[in-house]
Design a protein around this motif. Structure first.
Motif, PDB file in Angstrom:
ATOM      1  N   SER A   1      56.606  30.098  39.332  1.00  0.00           N
ATOM      2  CA  SER A   1      55.617  30.227  38.584  1.00  0.00           C
ATOM      3  C   SER A   1      56.478  31.336  37.508  1.00  0.00           C
ATOM      4  O   SER A   1      57.185  32.097  38.010  1.00  0.00           O
ATOM      5  N   TRP A   2      56.395  31.519  36.456  1.00  0.00           N
ATOM      6  CA  TRP A   2      57.069  32.533  35.734  1.00  0.00           C
ATOM      7  C   TRP A   2      56.151  33.708  35.564  1.00  0.00           C
ATOM      8  O   TRP A   2      56.519  34.563  34.985  1.00  0.00           O
TER       9      TRP A   2
ATOM     10  N   LEU B   1      57.894  37.391  36.938  1.00  0.00           N
ATOM     11  CA  LEU B   1      58.691  37.563  35.516  1.00  0.00           C
ATOM     12  C   LEU B   1      58.080  38.723  34.563  1.00  0.00           C
ATOM     13  O   LEU B   1      58.426  39.384  33.889  1.00  0.00           O
ATOM     14  N   TRP B   2      56.581  37.856  33.939  1.00  0.00           N
ATOM     15  CA  TRP B   2      56.130  38.800  32.750  1.00  0.00           C
ATOM     16  C   TRP B   2      55.753  39.779  33.677  1.00  0.00           C
ATOM     17  O   TRP B   2      55.843  40.889  32.944  1.00  0.00           O
ATOM     18  N   CYS B   3      54.561  39.998  34.886  1.00  0.00           N
ATOM     19  CA  CYS B   3      54.621  41.381  34.961  1.00  0.00           C
ATOM     20  C   CYS B   3      55.766  42.540  35.530  1.00  0.00           C
ATOM     21  O   CYS B   3      55.062  43.511  35.740  1.00  0.00           O
TER      22      CYS B   3
ATOM     23  N   CYS C   1      46.652  38.632  33.919  1.00  0.00           N
ATOM     24  CA  CYS C   1      45.255  37.916  34.837  1.00  0.00           C
ATOM     25  C   CYS C   1      46.279  36.626  34.869  1.00  0.00           C
ATOM     26  O   CYS C   1      45.399  35.848  35.171  1.00  0.00           O
ATOM     27  N   GLY C   2      46.794  36.328  33.779  1.00  0.00           N
ATOM     28  CA  GLY C   2      47.783  34.827  34.339  1.00  0.00           C
ATOM     29  C   GLY C   2      48.025  34.612  35.807  1.00  0.00           C
ATOM     30  O   GLY C   2      48.089  33.415  36.237  1.00  0.00           O
ATOM     31  N   LEU C   3      48.805  35.798  36.248  1.00  0.00           N
ATOM     32  CA  LEU C   3      49.217  35.887  37.436  1.00  0.00           C
ATOM     33  C   LEU C   3      47.847  35.319  38.994  1.00  0.00           C
ATOM     34  O   LEU C   3      47.928  35.370  39.530  1.00  0.00           O
ATOM     35  N   VAL C   4      46.877  35.985  38.610  1.00  0.00           N
ATOM     36  CA  VAL C   4      45.982  35.918  39.224  1.00  0.00           C
ATOM     37  C   VAL C   4      45.309  34.693  39.093  1.00  0.00           C
ATOM     38  O   VAL C   4      44.488  34.118  40.027  1.00  0.00           O
ATOM     39  N   PHE C   5      44.821  34.511  37.660  1.00  0.00           N
ATOM     40  CA  PHE C   5      44.038  32.989  37.616  1.00  0.00           C
ATOM     41  C   PHE C   5      45.207  31.402  37.566  1.00  0.00           C
ATOM     42  O   PHE C   5      44.462  30.636  36.813  1.00  0.00           O
TER      43      PHE C   5
ATOM     44  N   GLY D   1      44.960  24.581  34.335  1.00  0.00           N
ATOM     45  CA  GLY D   1      46.480  24.328  34.162  1.00  0.00           C
ATOM     46  C   GLY D   1      47.507  23.510  34.890  1.00  0.00           C
ATOM     47  O   GLY D   1      46.065  22.671  35.854  1.00  0.00           O
ATOM     48  N   GLU D   2      48.569  23.220  35.121  1.00  0.00           N
ATOM     49  CA  GLU D   2      49.152  22.197  35.901  1.00  0.00           C
ATOM     50  C   GLU D   2      48.528  22.374  37.600  1.00  0.00           C
ATOM     51  O   GLU D   2      48.254  20.939  38.469  1.00  0.00           O
ATOM     52  N   HIS D   3      48.042  23.835  38.054  1.00  0.00           N
ATOM     53  CA  HIS D   3      47.997  23.865  39.268  1.00  0.00           C
ATOM     54  C   HIS D   3      46.931  24.207  40.023  1.00  0.00           C
ATOM     55  O   HIS D   3      46.593  24.696  40.906  1.00  0.00           O
ATOM     56  N   ALA D   4      46.039  24.074  39.092  1.00  0.00           N
ATOM     57  CA  ALA D   4      44.507  23.920  39.323  1.00  0.00           C
ATOM     58  C   ALA D   4      43.983  23.657  40.211  1.00  0.00           C
ATOM     59  O   ALA D   4      44.929  22.236  40.778  1.00  0.00           O
ATOM     60  N   HIS D   5      43.642  23.536  41.396  1.00  0.00           N
ATOM     61  CA  HIS D   5      42.154  23.733  42.491  1.00  0.00           C
ATOM     62  C   HIS D   5      40.575  22.497  42.310  1.00  0.00           C
ATOM     63  O   HIS D   5      39.989  23.765  41.234  1.00  0.00           O
TER      64      HIS D   5
END
Length: 138
Positions: free
Chosen positions: A88-89, A92-94, A125-129, A134-138
């Motif tokens: 996960s990127w 890094l951005w957080c 928000c990107g980290l939480v959701f 996206g690619e790893h959606a459940h």
């Protein structure tokens, strides 16, 4: 859990012995003594004692795990261990946004803090959701 409890019991005993020795060696009773280190050691002792009591209390109430039994086989511990996230990127951005926000506060540049809070909120928000789209959606 018993092994983990014993590790913390040994650490607690060690800290119970070291804390008064540190207090005497640094001569904390005088004007220039080191109360900070003594206080930190006392709090660390209490923390390790709390964890040791918690682990010891729960070790008595739960069934032994395969790693706690002496007659266990390697196959007894097989099975699903849980969910481990892929790369996960977002962390890094957080971290970059938080570092910029803290730098803005430390430098007294509140404008930098405000500017960095926008990408920080987006990265959080990107980290939480991350696992909802996206690619790893459940």
């Amino acid at each position: 859990m018993k092994a983990e409890a014993w590790i913390f019991v040994v650490c607690t005993v060690f800290l119970v012995l070291v804390t008064p020795a540190y207090w005497l060696v640094t001569d904390a009773t005088e004007q220039g003594g080191d109360w900070t280190g003594t206080s930190a050691l006392v709090m660390t002792t209490l923390l390790t004692a709390m964890v040791a009591l918690y682990l010891g209390f729960h070790a008595k109430r739960m069934d032994p795990r395969p790693e706690d039994r002496k007659d266990a086989e390697i196959a007894d511990g097989a099975g699903e261990l849980g969910f481990f996230p892929p790369y996960s990127w977002w962390p890094l951005w957080c971290a970059a946004a938080l570092a910029t926000m803290v730098f803005g506060i430390a430098a007294g540049a509140w404008w930098l803090f405000i500017i960095a809070s926008v990408p920080g909120a987006l990265a959080l928000c990107g980290l939480v959701f991350e696992y909802y789209r996206g690619e790893h959606a459940h």
